[in-house]
Enzyme design. Structure first.
Site, PDB file in Angstrom:
ATOM      1  N   LYS A 104       0.857  -1.079   0.162  1.00 18.58           N
ATOM      2  CA  LYS A 104       0.094  -0.149   0.073  1.00 18.58           C
ATOM      3  C   LYS A 104       0.734   1.370   0.071  1.00 18.58           C
ATOM      4  O   LYS A 104       0.626   2.246  -0.825  1.00 18.58           O
ATOM      5  CB  LYS A 104      -0.985   0.034   1.136  1.00 18.58           C
ATOM      6  CG  LYS A 104      -1.482   1.383   1.531  1.00 18.58           C
ATOM      7  CD  LYS A 104      -2.226   1.342   2.876  1.00 18.58           C
ATOM      8  CE  LYS A 104      -1.488   1.564   4.274  1.00 18.58           C
ATOM      9  NZ  LYS A 104      -1.216   2.982   4.467  1.00 18.58           N
ATOM     10  N   ASN A 105       1.885   1.145   1.095  1.00 12.01           N
ATOM     11  CA  ASN A 105       2.669   2.596   0.990  1.00 12.01           C
ATOM     12  C   ASN A 105       3.803   2.716  -0.134  1.00 12.01           C
ATOM     13  O   ASN A 105       4.273   3.803  -0.021  1.00 12.01           O
ATOM     14  CB  ASN A 105       3.331   2.625   2.218  1.00 12.01           C
ATOM     15  CG  ASN A 105       2.528   2.806   3.578  1.00 12.01           C
ATOM     16  OD1 ASN A 105       1.041   3.134   3.269  1.00 12.01           O
ATOM     17  ND2 ASN A 105       2.626   2.864   4.889  1.00 12.01           N
ATOM     18  N   ARG A 110      -4.355  10.493   5.007  1.00  9.67           N
ATOM     19  CA  ARG A 110      -3.365  11.396   5.066  1.00  9.67           C
ATOM     20  C   ARG A 110      -2.464  11.408   3.966  1.00  9.67           C
ATOM     21  O   ARG A 110      -1.834  12.458   3.427  1.00  9.67           O
ATOM     22  CB  ARG A 110      -2.574  11.337   6.393  1.00  9.67           C
ATOM     23  CG  ARG A 110      -3.117  11.403   7.775  1.00  9.67           C
ATOM     24  CD  ARG A 110      -2.312  11.215   8.813  1.00  9.67           C
ATOM     25  NE  ARG A 110      -1.273  12.173   9.061  1.00  9.67           N
ATOM     26  CZ  ARG A 110      -1.385  13.473   9.459  1.00  9.67           C
ATOM     27  NH1 ARG A 110      -2.707  13.583   9.823  1.00  9.67           N
ATOM     28  NH2 ARG A 110      -0.328  14.377   9.449  1.00  9.67           N
ATOM     29  N   CYS A 112      -3.891  12.742  13.926  1.00  5.19           N
ATOM     30  CA  CYS A 112      -4.246  11.731  13.848  1.00  5.19           C
ATOM     31  C   CYS A 112      -4.212  10.679  14.935  1.00  5.19           C
ATOM     32  O   CYS A 112      -3.529  10.964  15.916  1.00  5.19           O
ATOM     33  CB  CYS A 112      -3.938  10.903  12.565  1.00  5.19           C
ATOM     34  SG  CYS A 112      -2.572   9.917  12.512  1.00  5.19           S
ATOM     35  N   ARG A 138       1.849  14.524  13.591  1.00  8.15           N
ATOM     36  CA  ARG A 138       1.998  14.216  12.100  1.00  8.15           C
ATOM     37  C   ARG A 138       1.978  15.223  11.271  1.00  8.15           C
ATOM     38  O   ARG A 138       1.113  15.508  10.405  1.00  8.15           O
ATOM     39  CB  ARG A 138       1.035  13.062  11.688  1.00  8.15           C
ATOM     40  CG  ARG A 138       1.335  11.500  12.348  1.00  8.15           C
ATOM     41  CD  ARG A 138       0.730  10.585  11.562  1.00  8.15           C
ATOM     42  NE  ARG A 138       1.087  10.179  10.560  1.00  8.15           N
ATOM     43  CZ  ARG A 138       0.583   9.111   9.865  1.00  8.15           C
ATOM     44  NH1 ARG A 138      -0.503   8.526  10.038  1.00  8.15           N
ATOM     45  NH2 ARG A 138       1.298   8.534   8.604  1.00  8.15           N
ATOM     46  N   ASP A 144       5.265   0.311  12.124  1.00  9.44           N
ATOM     47  CA  ASP A 144       4.237  -0.388  11.438  1.00  9.44           C
ATOM     48  C   ASP A 144       4.180  -1.811  12.032  1.00  9.44           C
ATOM     49  O   ASP A 144       2.998  -2.430  11.534  1.00  9.44           O
ATOM     50  CB  ASP A 144       3.931  -0.297   9.943  1.00  9.44           C
ATOM     51  CG  ASP A 144       3.640   1.149   9.474  1.00  9.44           C
ATOM     52  OD1 ASP A 144       3.271   1.963  10.383  1.00  9.44           O
ATOM     53  OD2 ASP A 144       4.031   1.567   8.432  1.00  9.44           O
ATOM     54  N   ARG A 160      -8.575  -0.659   5.270  1.00 11.05           N
ATOM     55  CA  ARG A 160      -7.774   0.436   4.670  1.00 11.05           C
ATOM     56  C   ARG A 160      -6.192   0.001   4.229  1.00 11.05           C
ATOM     57  O   ARG A 160      -5.644   0.443   3.016  1.00 11.05           O
ATOM     58  CB  ARG A 160      -7.288   1.590   5.575  1.00 11.05           C
ATOM     59  CG  ARG A 160      -8.390   2.360   6.040  1.00 11.05           C
ATOM     60  CD  ARG A 160      -7.955   3.553   7.021  1.00 11.05           C
ATOM     61  NE  ARG A 160      -6.851   4.322   6.368  1.00 11.05           N
ATOM     62  CZ  ARG A 160      -6.341   5.307   6.391  1.00 11.05           C
ATOM     63  NH1 ARG A 160      -6.290   5.544   7.919  1.00 11.05           N
ATOM     64  NH2 ARG A 160      -5.294   5.881   5.977  1.00 11.05           N
TER      65      ARG A 160
HETATM   66  N1  EPU Z   1       7.216  14.402  10.760  1.00 12.07           N
HETATM   67  C1  EPU Z   1       7.511  15.785  11.277  1.00 12.07           C
HETATM   68  N2  EPU Z   1       7.182  16.527  10.058  1.00 12.07           N
HETATM   69  C2  EPU Z   1       7.039  16.417   9.001  1.00 12.07           C
HETATM   70  C3  EPU Z   1       7.040  14.744   8.451  1.00 12.07           C
HETATM   71  C4  EPU Z   1       7.074  13.885   9.433  1.00 12.07           C
HETATM   72  O1  EPU Z   1       7.650  16.169  12.241  1.00 12.07           O
HETATM   73  O2  EPU Z   1       6.936  17.204   8.017  1.00 12.07           O
HETATM   74  C5  EPU Z   1       7.532  13.315  11.979  1.00 12.07           C
HETATM   75  C6  EPU Z   1       6.155  12.472  12.222  1.00 12.07           C
HETATM   76  O3  EPU Z   1       5.443  13.404  13.042  1.00 12.07           O
HETATM   77  C7  EPU Z   1       6.737  11.322  12.729  1.00 12.07           C
HETATM   78  C8  EPU Z   1       8.169  11.355  11.992  1.00 12.07           C
HETATM   79  O4  EPU Z   1       8.386  12.368  11.340  1.00 12.07           O
HETATM   80  O5  EPU Z   1       7.061  11.543  14.098  1.00 12.07           O
HETATM   81  C9  EPU Z   1       7.994  10.141  10.982  1.00 12.07           C
HETATM   82  O6  EPU Z   1       6.926  10.444  10.171  1.00 12.07           O
HETATM   83  P1  EPU Z   1       6.981  10.292   8.385  1.00 12.07           P
HETATM   84  O7  EPU Z   1       6.814  11.466   7.940  1.00 12.07           O
HETATM   85  O8  EPU Z   1       8.079   9.327   8.194  1.00 12.07           O
HETATM   86  O9  EPU Z   1       5.731   9.232   8.416  1.00 12.07           O
HETATM   87  P2  EPU Z   1       4.723   9.086   7.193  1.00 12.07           P
HETATM   88  O10 EPU Z   1       5.475   9.755   5.858  1.00 12.07           O
HETATM   89  O11 EPU Z   1       3.502  10.379   7.740  1.00 12.07           O
HETATM   90  C10 EPU Z   1       4.736   6.821   6.510  1.00 12.07           C
HETATM   91  C11 EPU Z   1       3.705   5.542   6.145  1.00 12.07           C
HETATM   92  C12 EPU Z   1       3.443   5.344   7.866  1.00 12.07           C
HETATM   93  C13 EPU Z   1       4.450   4.909   8.440  1.00 12.07           C
HETATM   94  C14 EPU Z   1       5.254   5.932   8.461  1.00 12.07           C
HETATM   95  C15 EPU Z   1       6.711   5.581   9.443  1.00 12.07           C
HETATM   96  C16 EPU Z   1       2.648   5.951   4.191  1.00 12.07           C
HETATM   97  C17 EPU Z   1       1.625   6.555   3.359  1.00 12.07           C
HETATM   98  N3  EPU Z   1       2.566   6.078   5.537  1.00 12.07           N
HETATM   99  O12 EPU Z   1       3.809   8.012   7.153  1.00 12.07           O
HETATM  100  O13 EPU Z   1       2.379   3.952   7.349  1.00 12.07           O
HETATM  101  O14 EPU Z   1       3.948   4.591   9.884  1.00 12.07           O
HETATM  102  O15 EPU Z   1       5.870   6.386   7.199  1.00 12.07           O
HETATM  103  O16 EPU Z   1       7.363   4.559   8.962  1.00 12.07           O
HETATM  104  O17 EPU Z   1       3.859   5.787   3.643  1.00 12.07           O
HETATM  105  C18 EPU Z   1       0.600   2.601   7.997  1.00 12.07           C
HETATM  106  O18 EPU Z   1       0.574   2.010   7.007  1.00 12.07           O
HETATM  107  O19 EPU Z   1      -0.222   2.141   8.973  1.00 12.07           O
HETATM  108  C19 EPU Z   1       1.356   3.820   8.436  1.00 12.07           C
HETATM  109  C20 EPU Z   1       0.997   4.716   9.116  1.00 12.07           C
END
Ligand code: EPU
Length: 416
Positions: A22-23, A92, A116, A121, A304, A396
């Site tokens: 998915k991701n 998101r 969330c 996030r 995850d 999802r």
């Molecule tokens: N963060 C910030 N600022 C930003 C972006 C991120 O402070 O601008 C922080 C976040 O709050 C978090 C950390 O950085 O504490 C890492 O977050 P990241 O941005 O890597 O997460 P994401 O890109 O929103 C993706 C996956 C998530 C997975 C995380 C971590 C997708 C669509 N989602 O989220 O997947 O947990 O990376 O590996 O790729 C899931 O599939 O259940 C899921 C939540």
């Protein structure tokens, strides 16, 4: 709202095939914005999040068609530059259209995601990076309005590695003027898969899969014809299903290398795992050994898989310390597991899990995607019946979960 009812205590046995990730699929679908034409993407899982992304792309004026494991996108005309609140609040990952829309259209309006279930996030790092590339941002009515006639290459250093942030900037940089360097970039396999997809479109990218990615902007890209990597989190969830039921499962169509840290930890916990090419043979032990984990960016232990690993630790021999270092609120499953007899104490970002002899079935509620998977696993191990409410969370991100588990002998049914 659908529920899942599970009669636990059955040792799972048989073969299961892992779906596409998915991701990885979500950013690759968003990348289709970058090039006009017809895009064909294969090994796409049939999931609610995928449909949401498809509908968002259709809202932008693109053609979207999904058949079996293929998605066909037609991106000759983009008639809207807006990702409305209704999409972003549902998923998101809608924010992944920000970079591509800005690169192709020079302007975009994306609803700012709120907090969330698993943490605040924010997307400040996505915005910081695009600003460095010359974009200007204004915030009105909950929407970020970004403009950039032409993005230009820049050196961007993330203070925290962010998966979707790295993906957004990588996509934007493919069509920018000059060289973009992403420092402390996310190394997740899904980032690498997106890079491979972009390279197949004609992008000039080096270093994806490491924390230093270099992207040389090109003037145009061609449409996608790309196959998505297997889902490493679904793979890990099935490994845990075999382990927690003391079963024996052959997992097909997976990429064992992407699950290295997780597999090693499971072996330490006493689980027998043999990898061969794209297959994993998993045998659950009679006794599970308690192990400590700390979630880390890839190649560390994935956040995850934290909830699913915790489900396993609830019936391990001994005590396990589980530290969540990526998200600040990712222990929502703890209270539900306690209702099933688990002994878990949470202090700050660490949970202490004292293994109990067995779990007991109960009515529980899914709070987010991976938490709901952990409750399914707990239910598979528990005595009696577990009924999980709000399973739309699991839909999802897990394709036909109850069908796949049923094929392995699980007594699971969906209550509509
Ligand atoms: N963060 C910030 N600022 C930003 C972006 C991120 O402070 O601008 C922080 C976040 O709050 C978090 C950390 O950085 O504490 C890492 O977050 P990241 O941005 O890597 O997460 P994401 O890109 O929103 C993706 C996956 C998530 C997975 C995380 C971590 C997708 C669509 N989602 O989220 O997947 O947990 O990376 O590996 O790729 C899931 O599939 O259940 C899921 C939540």
């Amino acid at each position: 709202m659908d529920k899942l009812a599970i009669h636990g205590g059955v040792r799972l046995k048989g073969e299961v095939t892992v779906s596409g990730a998915k991701n990885a699929a979500l950013p690759v679908m968003a990348a289709s914005i970058l090039a006009p034409g017809e895009h064909n993407i294969y090994n796409i899982p049939d999931l609610r999040d995928i449909t949401t992304m498809g509908k968002l792309l259709a809202h932008l004026g693109m053609g979207y068609h999904q058949e079996n494991e293929e998605v066909i996108l037609q991106s000759n005309n983009i008639s809207s530059i807006e990702a409305p609140y209704d999409f972003v609040k549902t998923m998101r990952a809608s924010v992944l259209v920000l970079g591509p829309l800005l690169a192709r259209m020079g302007e975009t309006k994306v609803s700012l995601p709120g907090g969330c279930a698993i943490g605040a996030r924010p997307i400040n790092l996505h915005i910081m990076g695009l600003e460095k590339m010359g974009a200007t941002f204004t915030l009105t009515d909950g929407y970020i309005h970004a403009k950039a006639k032409k993005l230009r290459g820049a050196t961007i250093c993330f203070d925290i590695p962010t998966v979707t942030g790295t993906e957004n900037l990588m996509m934007a940089a493919t069509l920018a003027d000059g060289l973009t360097v992403l420092e402390n970039a996310a190394c997740e396999p899904e980032v690498m898969d997106l890079a491979n997809a972009l390279i197949s479109m004609g992008a000039d990218i080096e270093g994806a899969g490491t924390n230093l990615i270099r992207i040389n902007g090109v003037t145009s890209l061609k449409p996608l014809n790309y196959r998505i990597v297997p889902d490493r989190i679904e793979t890990g969830t099935f490994i845990t299903a075999a382990a927690i039921t003391g079963g024996e499962i052959l997992i097909n169509s997976c990429n064992p290398v992407h699950s290295d840290a997780f597999i090693n930890k499971m072996k330490d916990a006493g689980v027998s795992i043999e990898a061969k090419d794209s297959q994993l043979l998993v045998k659950g032990p009679d006794k599970i050994i308690a192990e400590d984990i700390k979630t880390m960016p890839y190649p560390g232990f994935p956040t995850d898989m934290q909830a699913q690993f915790m489900a396993l630790m609830t019936i391990a021999e001994g005590s396990s310390l589980i530290t969540e270092s990526i998200f600040e609120n990712r222990f929502m499953h703890v209270a539900e597991m306690r209702r099933m007899g688990a002994n878990i104490k949470v202090e700050g970002s660490t949970a202490t899990v004292k293994g109990v002899k067995s779990l007991k079935g109960a009515q529980v509620m899914a709070t987010d995607l991976r938490a709901s998977a952990s409750l399914v696993l707990a239910g598979l191990a528990a005595g009696g019946e577990t009924v999980i409410d709000r399973v739309y969370h699991i839909d999802r991100g897990y394709e036909r979960i109850e069908e796949k588990l049923k094929m392995l002998g699980a007594k699971i049914r969906r209550i509509r």
